[in-house]
Design an enzyme around this catalytic site. Structure first.
Site, mmCIF file in Angstrom:
data_model
loop_
_atom_site.group_PDB
_atom_site.id
_atom_site.type_symbol
_atom_site.label_atom_id
_atom_site.label_comp_id
_atom_site.label_asym_id
_atom_site.label_seq_id
_atom_site.Cartn_x
_atom_site.Cartn_y
_atom_site.Cartn_z
ATOM 1 N N ARG A 1 0.823 -1.222 0.000
ATOM 2 C CA ARG A 1 0.000 0.000 0.000
ATOM 3 C C ARG A 1 0.852 1.266 0.000
ATOM 4 N NH1 ARG A 1 -4.512 -2.327 4.158
ATOM 5 N NH2 ARG A 1 -5.857 -3.221 2.561
ATOM 6 N N LYS B 1 -18.877 -16.963 0.743
ATOM 7 C CA LYS B 1 -20.337 -16.940 0.856
ATOM 8 C C LYS B 1 -21.054 -16.233 -0.283
ATOM 9 C CE LYS B 1 -20.373 -16.207 5.823
ATOM 10 N NZ LYS B 1 -20.723 -14.928 6.437
ATOM 11 N N GLY C 1 -9.555 -8.813 -1.195
ATOM 12 C CA GLY C 1 -8.341 -9.016 -0.410
ATOM 13 C C GLY C 1 -7.754 -10.406 -0.547
ATOM 14 N N GLY D 1 -12.527 -3.977 -0.047
ATOM 15 C CA GLY D 1 -13.901 -3.543 0.167
ATOM 16 C C GLY D 1 -14.344 -2.504 -0.845
#
Ligand code: ADP
Ligand code: MG
Length: 396
Positions: free
Chosen positions: A38, A200, A353, A376
């Protein structure tokens, strides 16, 4: 499409530039940075602003200090690390707001840089408190947002301050992220294939719904595949199942059908008795799924089919691993997808991620067109949502 001002549109020379970066890096127990991706990702913007003679004020959050000062979450290690990467001094501010910080900033010469202390040491950051945003804004003349990874959060340093400090412009990383993700969705070269996996269905419903309107094919893998297979009446043993999402899975399958979108599910699986790294693995198909086994990866026939789809694709968006890649015995499917993307001449965009971690683990990150730095944020972008940190920037 992308109609926000960028750092190349403004003159920053001699200006105090407040630049929100994402230095939320992982630290080990000795507070060493274990992955500096990052920080490196923000270097083009930082270097450019310094070369242009800005008095650069960097701001970031680190971890979740819950609105109070906690030295364990100090950004000091990031300042030291950045200094090494830039090869020039990086000052570390004593705080992120207040008179002392103002005095430290007043000492900056053109082309010098200071890193503010963790903005999440104040509750006003995540609350997007206007008073706290005003205190941040009081430090500078201009605003730059290069923190794509937090652009989906309306916080004081990502959104509130951008409303007060004008012009508020996008940095190079922010621009690059929005360009790749945005162009893939708005104007993809076809065939356009989405690969969706991960644990999920419930995490990825909105992404699947959004992509159903854009893509030619969707390839499903990971834990969510078993809720879809269940919806088709296939026995899936003890595999991950969201029983309350079976109806939704049916609806999505029907939507794909009526839109003419090819919706592929795994045809074979690597199964095991338990969710463990050393579980002994066996292969099964959709007609011989053992009742006492759970699928932890896609099988060889599925890999072959998905590889063909990737080979002929022109644009691929990938979000979510195909299996439990954290366990070596169940990483094959995920790595095979990464290899297929590396071998294909398609535009490949990786978001999420864990998917990004898998591509890095496979050593294939350099082979992808674009790897999103924001898990996200990229997910919300793919869901078709507007990112508050982007909306707040000044229009061109
Ligand atoms: P991303 O972070 O890329 O968006 P997710 O967070 O949605 O991906 O999902 C990643 C997780 O899904 C991984 O931790 C992986 O172990 C898990 N997973 C993948 N396949 C399965 C499976 N068959 N059963 C259980 N978990 C799985
Ligand atoms: Mg994840």
């Amino acid at each position: 499409m992308f109609n926000k001002m960028s750092i190349t549109d403004i003159d920053v020379s001699g200006q105090r530039v407040f630049c929100r970066v994402d230095f939320n890096v992982p630290l080990d127990e000795q507070r060493n940075i274990t992955d500096d991706t990052r920080i490196r990702a923000a270097l083009p913007t930082i270097r450019y602003l310094l070369e242009q003679g800005a008095r650069l004020i960097l701001a970031s959050h680190l971890g979740r200090p819950k609105g109070k000062v906690d030295p364990a979450y100090s950004l000091a290690p990031a300042a030291t690390h950045l200094q090494g990467l830039l090869g020039k001094p990086v000052r570390m501010a004593s705080d992120c707001i207040g008179d002392q910080v103002k005095a430290q900033i007043a000492q900056l010469a053109d082309g010098e840089v200071i890193l503010l202390e963790n903005v999440r040491f104040y509750p006003g950051e995540t609350d997007n408190d206007p008073q706290f945003a005003a205190e941040l804004a009081a430090l500078a003349d201009l605003y730059v947002n290069d923190a794509f990874g937090t652009a989906h959060r309306a916080h004081a340093s990502t959104e509130g301050v951008a409303r007060l400090l004008k012009p508020a412009v996008a940095g190079f990383l922010m621009e690059k992220e929005l360009k790749y993700l945005g162009e893939a969705l708005a104007n993809p070269e076809r065939p356009f294939v989405a690969i969706i996996g991960g644990a999920k269905v419930s995490d990825k419903i909105l992404v699947i719904e959004q992509l159903l309107e854009k893509v030619d094919s969707i390839l499903i893998g990971g834990g969510m595949a078993y809720t879809f297979l269940k919806a088709q009446g296939i026995a899936t043993g003890t595999s991950l199942l969201e029983a309350d999402r079976v109806e939704l899975a049916k609806k999505l399958l029907a939507q794909a059908e009526s839109r003419g979108v090819e919706f592929l599910l795994p045809q074979d699986h690597i199964v095991a008795a338990e969710f463990k790294a050393d579980s002994s693995a066996q292969t099964c198909g959709n007609t011989d799924f053992p009742a006492d086994r759970m699928a932890l990866d896609i099988g060889p026939q599925t890999i072959k089919l998905y590889r063909q789809k990737i080979a002929s694709a022109k644009t691929v968006v990938w979000n979510g691993p195909m299996g439990v890649f954290e366990f070596d015995a169940f990483a094959r499917g995920t790595f095979a997808i990464a290899e297929a993307l590396a071998a294909s001449d398609c535009l490949s965009i990786i978001g999420g991620g864990d998917s990004v971690a898998a591509v890095n683990k496979a050593g294939l990150d350099a082979e992808m067109t674009h790897i999103s730095t924001g898990g996200g944020a990229s997910l919300e972008f793919l869901e078709g949502k507007e990112l508050p940190g982007v909306v707040a920037l000044t229009d061109r």
